[in-house]
Design an enzyme around this catalytic site. Structure first.
Site, PDB file in Angstrom:
ATOM      1  N   CYS A 121       0.513  -1.306  -0.298  1.00  0.00           N
ATOM      2  CA  CYS A 121      -0.089   0.196  -0.252  1.00  0.00           C
ATOM      3  C   CYS A 121       0.430   1.505   0.347  1.00  0.00           C
ATOM      4  O   CYS A 121       0.534   2.072  -1.171  1.00  0.00           O
ATOM      5  CB  CYS A 121      -0.781   0.037   0.912  1.00  0.00           C
ATOM      6  SG  CYS A 121      -2.082  -1.610   1.564  1.00  0.00           S
ATOM      7  N   HIS A 166      -3.152   6.924   3.902  1.00  0.00           N
ATOM      8  CA  HIS A 166      -1.954   6.979   3.999  1.00  0.00           C
ATOM      9  C   HIS A 166      -0.322   7.100   3.857  1.00  0.00           C
ATOM     10  O   HIS A 166       1.018   6.500   3.561  1.00  0.00           O
ATOM     11  CB  HIS A 166      -2.344   5.649   3.225  1.00  0.00           C
ATOM     12  CG  HIS A 166      -1.188   3.969   4.023  1.00  0.00           C
ATOM     13  ND1 HIS A 166      -0.931   2.751   3.605  1.00  0.00           N
ATOM     14  CD2 HIS A 166      -0.773   3.813   5.147  1.00  0.00           C
ATOM     15  CE1 HIS A 166      -0.780   2.328   4.592  1.00  0.00           C
ATOM     16  NE2 HIS A 166      -0.380   2.453   5.620  1.00  0.00           N
TER      17      HIS A 166
HETATM   18 CA   LIG Z   1      -2.499  -1.880  -0.485  1.00  0.00          CA
END
Ligand SMILES: [Ca+2]
Length: 494
Positions: free
Chosen positions: A76, A134
């Protein structure tokens, strides 16, 4: 006469401003749709037999189906930092997932880097991010301070899909198990945010994000860039019961829910496409669709029941240096600008999204150099061949890979050692030719080492161990203060 001149001047001014407006409107809009942990084979157009994705399939059919599309990292946070800056994240050492804390001034996309949103904002674009960030939670890392006019979503690396699960308390119990608050998804059960305030969240998350995106594209008056970063189908595996029912023929319970999550995402993309069509913006909007990495839990061979995503023909999934980790479904769709219904097999990277949008939108090119390529000339036949002669990967601690159109050299597992594949004749990495091709190995190693000269070492720890250390620091400090307080003589007043 004066009145005539006045009217004529007014008319010319009107004409000039109309022309300017027309000119401004010529700039395409951009919609970057990112799925999260989607297995390569889990879309209709990539061969899924059991998951229905008609809206994504239509984009692929009417756009460019990129068959060699890659992200820059197999999980990610780092993958997103490459996409959003248009630069290999190894350049600034961001090879791991960072912690998500409002009070951590150091864990976030370095301020020395510029997002492609900021580059486009500088060229007059309205910019938005809806979904998962994120890339740091402290004030200066917040999307509104990184080039995005608008934000609706969450700052953490994951989020619950149901409003009823939202709580501000940590640690908390999820399905009877205590979920420690140092998990990588710290914040995954907190309320959603709109810009820097708590926001409403009243329905299934994927639907809420999609409706907000539909509203954003409808209402935007200037050319826009929307980064629609779904967390679907990333865990926790949660979907509405009715949608899960549609997939009752799937035996594996986890895959049934996962299928419903992808179905919901596809329906959501349908809502956004409808909004684009209704507002007359569909034809001049460049839509990118891809996943941030390969399918989670796709290669746990000894725990078959836990496997729920499908990497299609590729080996492994999320986290791997083999193809399943970073070879992703990749679509580019733009009726006004590219010939539809084509397959493109040159090497394409998520880095190319920043380069393409900045080139088309006249975005700022100051600061650090973009490392992607404008893809449009390749799709329109003005340029031939592959946009990238090599693609590179580097993770912590010490996995690496390089791919050229002909070969791929990688280290996925230190105990297994490096692997080398002939990608022209063996694109699914079934036959390791390392022992037979020392010349190719040396050639690829030299290219990787040359690339790595410009990289920075990683200065962070993975989120979980980092947060454990952070909590321990505060606990130790607290204990010291308690000890000190106990030794203090009692205050006496006269
Ligand atoms: Ca991911």
């Amino acid at each position: 006469m004066t009145s005539y001149l006045f009217r004529k001047t007014l008319f010319l001014l009107f004409l000039f401003s109309s022309l300017l407006q027309l000119k401004a409107q010529e700039k395409p809009n951009f919609l970057v749709i990112l799925a999260d942990d989607l297995g390569y084979g889990d879309l209709g157009y990539t061969g899924s037999k059991d998951i229905k994705t008609p809206n994504i399939d239509t984009l692929a059919k009417n756009g460019v189906e990129v068959t060699n599309g890659y992200v820059t990292h197999p999980y990610c946070g780092p993958s997103r930092s490459g996409l959003i800056t248009g630069r290999y994240q190894a350049r600034f050492g961001m090879n791991i997932n960072l912690t998500n804390s409002f009070y951590d001034m150091h864990s976030g996309l370095p301020l020395t880097e510029q997002t492609f949103a900021k580059r486009l904002k500088g060229a007059g674009y309205t910019t938005g991010i809806i979904g998962k960030w994120h890339l740091g939670a402290a004030y200066h890392f917040h999307p509104n301070n990184r080039g995005f006019d608008y934000f609706y979503g969450f700052l953490s690396g994951g989020h619950t899909y149901f409003p009823k699960n939202v709580t501000t308390l940590t640690p908390l119990k999820v399905k009877g198990k205590e979920r420690p608050h140092y998990s990588a998804n710290e914040g995954g059960y907190w309320p959603l945010m709109r810009n820097d305030n708590a926001a409403e969240f009243n329905e299934y998350l994927t639907t809420a994000l999609s409706k907000d995106a539909a509203k954003f594209v409808s209402e935007s008056e200037k050319p826009f860039m929307l980064y629609l970063a779904y967390n679907a189908p990333h865990g926790p595996l949660e979907a509405p019961a009715n949608t899960i029912k549609k997939y009752s023929h799937i035996e594996n319970k986890r895959r049934r829910t996962y299928a419903a999550m992808i179905d919901e995402m596809d329906q959501g993309i349908g809502l956004v496409i409808d909004a684009l069509k209704k507002s007359g913006k569909f034809d001049n909007t460049v839509i990118f669709f891809l996943s941030d990495n390969g399918g989670a839990a796709s290669h746990l061979s000894k725990r078959v029941k836990r496997v729920y995503s499908d990497s299609g023909p590729f080996r492994d999934g999320k986290g791997s240096m083999r193809e399943g980790g970073s070879h992703v479904p990749f679509i580019v769709h733009w009726p006004a600008g590219i010939k539809k219904a084509q397959k493109f097999d040159g090497l394409v990277s998520a880095l190319d999204i920043a380069a393409t949008t900045v080139a088309l939108g006249g975005g700022l090119t100051n600061g650090k150099p973009l490392e992607g390529k404008n893809l449009i000339p390749y799709f329109n036949g003005e340029k031939n061949g592959t946009p990238h002669k090599e693609l590179y990967w580097k993770t912590e601690p010490g996995k690496w890979a390089i791919r050229t159109p002909e070969a791929k050299y990688l280290l996925n597992n230190k105990s297994l050692g490096p692997e080398l594949y002939d990608m022209e004749n063996d694109p699914y990495e079934s036959n390791d030719i390392l022992k037979k091709s020392s010349k190719k190995r040396k050639e690829l190693a030299a290219l990787w080492n040359d690339w790595n000269k410009d990289n920075q070492p990683c200065i962070w720890l993975q989120a979980d161990p980092y947060q454990k250390q952070r909590l321990k620091f505060y606990e130790d400090l607290h204990n010291k203060l308690v000890e000190k307080a106990a030794k203090k003589p009692k205050m006496v007043i006269q």
